[in-house]
Design a protein around this motif. Structure first.
Motif, short mmCIF file in Angstrom:
data_model
loop_
_atom_site.label_atom_id
_atom_site.label_comp_id
_atom_site.label_asym_id
_atom_site.label_seq_id
_atom_site.Cartn_x
_atom_site.Cartn_y
_atom_site.Cartn_z
N GLU A 9 0.88 -1.16 0.00
CA GLU A 9 0.00 0.00 0.00
C GLU A 9 0.92 1.21 0.00
OE1 GLU A 9 -3.25 -0.27 -0.39
OE2 GLU A 9 -3.25 -2.45 -0.11
N THR A 10 0.48 2.29 -0.63
CA THR A 10 1.33 3.48 -0.76
C THR A 10 0.65 4.70 -0.13
OG1 THR A 10 0.45 3.95 -2.97
CG2 THR A 10 2.51 2.67 -2.84
N ALA A 11 1.48 5.65 0.28
CA ALA A 11 1.01 6.88 0.90
C ALA A 11 0.46 7.87 -0.12
CB ALA A 11 2.14 7.53 1.70
N HIS A 16 7.43 5.23 -4.82
CA HIS A 16 8.40 4.96 -3.74
C HIS A 16 7.82 5.27 -2.35
CE1 HIS A 16 9.18 9.29 -4.34
NE2 HIS A 16 9.46 9.27 -3.05
N SER A 17 6.50 5.46 -2.27
CA SER A 17 5.88 5.86 -1.00
C SER A 17 5.26 4.67 -0.26
CB SER A 17 4.84 6.95 -1.24
OG SER A 17 3.72 6.45 -1.96
N ALA A 18 5.90 3.52 -0.29
CA ALA A 18 5.36 2.34 0.41
C ALA A 18 5.09 2.68 1.87
CB ALA A 18 6.35 1.18 0.32
N VAL A 19 3.86 2.38 2.30
CA VAL A 19 3.44 2.68 3.67
C VAL A 19 3.12 1.40 4.45
CG1 VAL A 19 0.99 3.04 3.16
CG2 VAL A 19 2.08 4.33 4.99
N SER A 20 2.87 0.31 3.73
CA SER A 20 2.74 -1.00 4.35
C SER A 20 3.03 -2.06 3.31
CB SER A 20 1.35 -1.21 4.96
OG SER A 20 0.37 -1.38 3.96
N MET A 21 3.42 -3.21 3.81
CA MET A 21 3.66 -4.34 2.90
C MET A 21 3.46 -5.64 3.65
SD MET A 21 7.55 -5.58 2.39
CE MET A 21 6.80 -6.55 1.16
N ALA A 22 3.18 -6.65 2.86
CA ALA A 22 3.03 -7.99 3.43
C ALA A 22 3.62 -9.01 2.47
CB ALA A 22 1.56 -8.30 3.69
N ALA A 88 0.47 -7.35 -10.20
CA ALA A 88 1.92 -7.40 -9.98
C ALA A 88 2.68 -6.22 -10.58
CB ALA A 88 2.50 -8.72 -10.50
N PRO A 89 2.28 -5.65 -11.74
CA PRO A 89 3.02 -4.49 -12.22
C PRO A 89 3.07 -3.36 -11.18
CG PRO A 89 1.70 -5.36 -13.99
CD PRO A 89 1.29 -6.11 -12.74
N PHE A 90 1.98 -3.16 -10.46
CA PHE A 90 1.97 -2.13 -9.40
C PHE A 90 2.94 -2.50 -8.28
CE2 PHE A 90 0.50 -0.74 -5.22
CZ PHE A 90 0.54 0.63 -5.38
N ASP A 91 2.81 -3.70 -7.73
CA ASP A 91 3.64 -4.09 -6.59
C ASP A 91 5.11 -4.21 -6.97
OD1 ASP A 91 1.62 -4.48 -4.37
OD2 ASP A 91 0.75 -5.68 -5.97
N LEU A 141 -11.84 -12.53 1.91
CA LEU A 141 -10.99 -11.33 1.88
C LEU A 141 -11.51 -10.42 2.98
CD1 LEU A 141 -8.83 -9.50 0.68
CD2 LEU A 141 -10.49 -8.81 -1.07
N LYS A 142 -10.86 -10.49 4.14
CA LYS A 142 -11.37 -9.80 5.32
C LYS A 142 -11.43 -8.29 5.14
CE LYS A 142 -9.98 -13.30 8.64
NZ LYS A 142 -9.13 -14.29 8.08
N HIS A 143 -10.30 -7.66 4.90
CA HIS A 143 -10.22 -6.20 4.77
C HIS A 143 -9.47 -5.86 3.49
CE1 HIS A 143 -10.53 -6.90 9.18
NE2 HIS A 143 -11.47 -6.01 9.04
N HIS A 144 -10.22 -5.59 2.44
CA HIS A 144 -9.58 -5.24 1.16
C HIS A 144 -8.76 -3.97 1.36
CE1 HIS A 144 -8.80 -5.19 -2.98
NE2 HIS A 144 -9.84 -4.52 -3.41
N HIS A 145 -7.57 -3.96 0.81
CA HIS A 145 -6.57 -2.90 0.91
C HIS A 145 -5.83 -2.91 2.24
CE1 HIS A 145 -7.38 -1.43 -3.04
NE2 HIS A 145 -8.66 -1.29 -2.75
N ASN A 146 -5.94 -3.99 2.98
CA ASN A 146 -5.01 -4.28 4.06
C ASN A 146 -3.97 -5.18 3.40
OD1 ASN A 146 -4.06 -6.57 5.97
ND2 ASN A 146 -4.57 -4.87 7.34
N ALA A 147 -2.70 -4.80 3.46
CA ALA A 147 -1.67 -5.52 2.70
C ALA A 147 -1.64 -7.01 3.03
CB ALA A 147 -0.30 -4.88 2.92
N LEU A 148 -1.77 -7.37 4.30
CA LEU A 148 -1.71 -8.79 4.65
C LEU A 148 -2.93 -9.54 4.14
CD1 LEU A 148 -0.23 -11.13 5.92
CD2 LEU A 148 -1.27 -10.52 8.12
N ASP A 149 -4.11 -8.99 4.33
CA ASP A 149 -5.32 -9.66 3.85
C ASP A 149 -5.30 -9.80 2.33
OD1 ASP A 149 -6.16 -9.87 6.46
OD2 ASP A 149 -7.60 -8.23 6.34
#
Length: 177
Positions: A9-11, A16-22, A88-91, A141-149
């Motif tokens: 997820e990005t800010a 280059h603004s990665a704010v979370s990842m899983a 995948a192109p985004f990530d 899919l518990k919480h869409h746009h939560n990186a881990l989920d």
């Protein structure tokens, strides 16, 4: 199948603004390990992005910057490792741009996009967004746009596809990054 799934997820719109990842590690079609972290980006926070994932600047004030995170995960990005993502192109772009922002050389690895596999294997779906594909395959899919989920859902999508269609049609869509 053995692979690693990832999601960022990005800010902001800056890659280059990665704010979370899983990351999720899959061995023999079983999710065996997972990793999640918030990341303190060197970027501004855009209200649009915050509305999507809910992560604010206050949430990451004590989070590590990406070079610290990279030290924990870089072993998963090797020339013979399959790394998958939904879109995948985004990530892959976020990973590449974030590494470049910090002057870290980008690794080479194998990549597979579950949006592409879903388009090929389920052309009847109205779209191939993560939540649509997960719903169609009865994947929680518990919480869409939560990186881990999102990462867990992408991994389960690929496992389901491999079980339904075999690995060969999927191999054709692997790219070298």
């Amino acid at each position: 199948m053995n692979f690693v799934a990832m999601d960022f997820e990005t800010a902001s719109a800056q890659r280059h603004s990665a704010v979370s990842m899983a990351l999720v590690v899959v061995r023999d079609n079983i999710l065996v390990d997972e990793f999640y972290t918030l990341i303190k980006p060197e970027s501004y926070f855009d209200a649009r992005n915050t509305k999507i994932h809910g992560i604010t600047e206050a949430d990451v004030v004590d989070a590590p910057k990406f070079p610290e995170v990279w030290e924990q995960i870089k072993q998963f990005y090797t020339a013979n490792q399959l790394v998958i993502a939904h879109n995948a192109p985004f990530d892959n772009g976020v990973l590449r741009e974030t590494l470049g922002h910090y002057g870290i050389s980008a690794p080479h690895y194998l990549s597979l996009d579950t949006v592409r596999t879903s388009r090929k294997l389920y052309p009847q779906l109205p779209n191939h967004k993560l939540n649509t594909v997960a719903d169609a395959l009865q994947i929680d899919l518990k919480h869409h746009h939560n990186a881990l989920d999102d990462t867990v859902a992408a991994a389960r999508i690929l496992v389901t596809q491999a079980e339904q269609f075999g690995v060969d049609p999927l191999k054709q869509l692997v790219k070298v990054i």
